[in-house]
Design an enzyme around this catalytic site. Structure first.
Site, PDB file in Angstrom:
ATOM      1  N   GLY A   1      -0.214  -0.046   6.080  1.00  0.00           N
ATOM      2  CA  GLY A   1       0.000  -0.861   7.267  1.00  0.00           C
ATOM      3  C   GLY A   1      -1.194  -1.711   7.649  1.00  0.00           C
ATOM      4  O   GLY A   1      -1.293  -2.159   8.790  1.00  0.00           O
TER       5      GLY A   1
ATOM      6  N   ASN B   1      -3.637  -3.828  -1.956  1.00  0.00           N
ATOM      7  CA  ASN B   1      -3.701  -4.661  -0.761  1.00  0.00           C
ATOM      8  C   ASN B   1      -2.370  -5.338  -0.472  1.00  0.00           C
ATOM      9  O   ASN B   1      -1.448  -4.686  -0.045  1.00  0.00           O
ATOM     10  CB  ASN B   1      -4.858  -5.662  -0.832  1.00  0.00           C
ATOM     11  CG  ASN B   1      -5.185  -6.225   0.548  1.00  0.00           C
ATOM     12  OD1 ASN B   1      -4.886  -5.583   1.559  1.00  0.00           O
ATOM     13  ND2 ASN B   1      -5.761  -7.396   0.619  1.00  0.00           N
TER      14      ASN B   1
ATOM     15  N   THR C   1       0.879  -1.176   0.000  1.00  0.00           N
ATOM     16  CA  THR C   1       0.000   0.000   0.000  1.00  0.00           C
ATOM     17  C   THR C   1       0.909   1.216   0.000  1.00  0.00           C
ATOM     18  O   THR C   1       2.122   1.085   0.208  1.00  0.00           O
ATOM     19  CB  THR C   1      -0.955   0.011   1.221  1.00  0.00           C
ATOM     20  OG1 THR C   1      -1.720  -1.172   1.167  1.00  0.00           O
ATOM     21  CG2 THR C   1      -1.863   1.198   1.290  1.00  0.00           C
TER      22      THR C   1
HETATM   23  O1  DON Z   1      -7.666  -1.062   2.697  1.00  0.00           O
HETATM   24  C1  DON Z   1      -7.041  -1.607   3.599  1.00  0.00           C
HETATM   25  O2  DON Z   1      -7.238  -1.398   4.773  1.00  0.00           O
HETATM   26  C2  DON Z   1      -5.932  -2.578   3.232  1.00  0.00           C
HETATM   27  N1  DON Z   1      -6.194  -3.162   1.957  1.00  0.00           N
HETATM   28  C3  DON Z   1      -4.631  -1.847   3.271  1.00  0.00           C
HETATM   29  C4  DON Z   1      -3.490  -2.775   3.071  1.00  0.00           C
HETATM   30  C5  DON Z   1      -2.220  -2.258   3.566  1.00  0.00           C
HETATM   31  O3  DON Z   1      -2.117  -1.193   4.114  1.00  0.00           O
HETATM   32  C6  DON Z   1      -1.075  -3.146   3.372  1.00  0.00           C
HETATM   33  N2  DON Z   1       0.090  -2.568   3.958  1.00  0.00           N
HETATM   34  N3  DON Z   1       0.751  -3.069   4.707  1.00  0.00           N
END
Ligand code: DON
Length: 566
Positions: free
Chosen positions: A468, A397, A377
């Site tokens: 995160g 994601n 992300t």
């Molecule tokens: O939208 C969300 O909350 C997740 N798909 C975000 C994923 C994310 O931050 C991955 N990073 N570590």
């Protein structure tokens, strides 16, 4: 006569005061510099380039979004979704562009369950069945058309150039590609793009993406339709379907960006009041951040010893994340009691059940039955010299998303479907649980934790956010508390982090966040703790210190981002 003179003097004084006030606010209304912080040096440079060419923060955000889609395939891209929080300086207008992915029409609530009713591992994470309909191309074109000053083609030019020229593989890229090697190898088009002879490429190896450049050019020429209709859309659908996915052309043609009213909250402390503007559902970020800070507004955290301070923050996080699991989902599909969740009285109730000396086991909170992460992300923050701001958190994601590239498009698809609750109470890849509110349904947007935010005190404004997964919101809580007590961009991104998300009932902490004594004391109060020596997050912050007329920007020292002012 005397009275007339007095009245005239009074009027003059009023005019003078008004002029001074006007001058003061005029001075304060424009920052002395622009600032940009992103997760990749080439993206920061693309933003600066567009600003230097007369673009505003929104044009720069288009350029940065597109450049990150090229040079940070671990984090975001045209195959993903995200949220852009905007502040327009001219009239103070603020809005959230919701470019979150939607579930395809053929999706259904049990699509990731086997005949035994259990979640089939990997199905919502690897390959095209894991992919929602992307929103980043729509968000980018909407941003340019409605808020930018330059043409879309102009702002996309740096990314198109870079996709053809290539970018160098970094250590971070190698680490993420190693983690996602099996998924990348399973997609021949992804392996050809992101691996070298099916292996992890060495540092410095150039990743060139001519097909992605072509797709970006189609968008530059035709805007939204360049991606969602015509040859690109057809290749996406054909590629997805021939590899077991369920997308259709109408899924793409019906995709829309939604402008939403941001979530607003206030945090009160002896340092004064801080106003928070953040992401609305289908992100859980704003509401969960607001509940946590509403609970904490009832304490004087400065007056607590350091363990009690951390204990109270953890207990506030536990309760706010519990509400996330129970109530939050796509607002167009589920009724969310937003007013109640944001009300200070509601937080008073939650606070009343917090003991300063004991952790409350999460099982004692009524809720759904039930491992997070942190560097894929992407987030970027921009402030231009007119005072326009953009905080954007964008994602595919997991690192490299689903690992699937639709042949002929260069587009790496997301695995955002995993952000739905595949089965009530079964944790997703970030250990998050959910229920009915976040169940899968056709056209629905999965609940997100992404929390692009603005923080405002009497001293100035911070533009902030981070990747995160589930830990995004707790990172925002800590950064907001730091800013409220006089912290700056550098301290916010550098701050050692700790985290609690209701379930699993464990406090995660970076090594520097808790001393040995604090660990021992928190255990005594009933907490279970788990240390993360590698840390997490990739926060990007721009701060406009209005009091000292200084703009500063900082990229998280844990990863490879770059911040600059100009
Ligand atoms: O939208 C969300 O909350 C997740 N798909 C975000 C994923 C994310 O931050 C991955 N990073 N570590």
């Amino acid at each position: 006569m005397d009275r007339q003179r007095k009245t005239a003097r009074r009027i003059n004084a009023v005019i003078f005061t008004l002029l001074m006030l006007g001058l003061d606010s005029a001075l304060a209304a424009t920052p002395p510099q622009a600032g940009i912080a992103t997760a990749h040096p080439l993206a920061t440079r693309a933003g600066l380039e567009i600003l230097a060419q007369g673009g505003n923060a929104f044009d720069a955000a288009v350029a940065v979004t597109a450049m990150l889609a090229v040079v940070e395939p671990t984090g975001s891209g045209l195959g993903g979704g995200g949220f852009w929080l905007l502040h327009r300086a001219g009239d103070g207008f603020e809005t959230l562009l919701d470019g979150r992915e939607t579930a395809p029409q053929a999706a259904h609530r049990d699509m990731y369950l086997g005949s035994d009713g259990e979640v089939i591992k990997g199905l919502s994470i690897d390959g095209p069945l894991a992919a929602g309909i992307p929103g980043i191309p729509a968000g980018m074109t909407h941003l340019a058309e409605h808020y930018g000053r330059l043409s879309l083609a102009h702002s996309l030019a740096p990314a198109i150039r870079q996709a053809r020229e290539g970018f160098a593989v970094s250590e971070h890229y190698r680490r993420m590609a190693t983690f996602r090697l099996a998924a990348l190898r399973a997609s021949p088009a992804a392996a050809a793009l992101f691996l070298q002879d099916n292996e992890i490429p060495p540092e410095g190896y150039q990743i060139r993406q001519p097909e992605l450049a072509d797709t970006l050019e189609a968008i530059a020429r035709q805007g939204h339709d360049g991606f969602y209709r015509g040859p690109v859309a057809k290749k996406l659908v054909d590629g997805v379907r021939s590899a077991g996915g369920i997308w259709t052309l109408p899924d793409l043609t019906s995709y829309r960006v939604i402008e939403r009213e941001p979530i607003r909250a206030r945090y009160r402390s002896p340092h004064g009041e801080m106003r928070i503007t953040s992401a609305a559902p289908p992100s859980s970020g704003g509401i969960t951040l607001a509940t946590t800070l509403n609970i904490l507004s009832g304490y004087n955290l400065d007056a607590q010893d350091s363990v009690t301070r951390k204990h109270l923050i953890i207990e506030a996080m536990r309760r706010a994340y519990r509400d996330r699991a129970v109530y939050l989902g796509d607002p167009d599909f589920t009724r969310i009691p937003v007013e109640r969740l944001l009300h200070p009285y509601y937080a008073d109730g939650l606070r009343a059940a917090i003991r300063p000396d004991r952790a409350l086991p999460s099982d004692y909170l009524p809720g759904v039955e039930t491992g997070p992460k942190g560097r894929d992300t992407t987030h970027f923050s921009i402030l231009d010299r007119a005072g326009n701001r953009v905080a954007a958190t964008l994602t595919i994601n997991y690192p490299f998303g689903s690992g699937f590239v639709a042949p002929g498009t260069g587009v790496l698809l997301n695995d955002e479907m995993d952000d739905f609750s595949a089965r009530p109470g079964t944790p997703n890849v970030y250990g998050l649980v959910g229920g009915e509110a976040n169940a899968i349904a056709p056209g629905k947007r999965p609940l997100s934790s992404m929390s692009p935010s603005f923080l405002q005190t009497e001293h100035g404004v911070a533009v902030v956010g981070t990747p995160g997964g589930s830990r995004i919101i707790s990172m925002l809580v800590l950064a907001a508390l730091d800013f409220a007590t006089g912290g700056d961009a550098r301290s916010m991104v550098g701050l050692p982090r700790f985290h609690h998300q209701y379930l699993p009932d464990v406090v995660h902490y970076e090594t520097a966040a808790l001393s040995e004594d604090e660990v021992a004391e928190l255990e005594l109060r009933g907490h279970t703790l788990r240390e993360f020596t590698q840390g997490w997050g990739n926060m990007q912050v721009v701060v406009w210190d209005k009091k000292h007329a200084v703009v500063s920007a900082a990229a998280d020292p844990r990863v490879e981002g770059e911040a600059a002012t100009q």
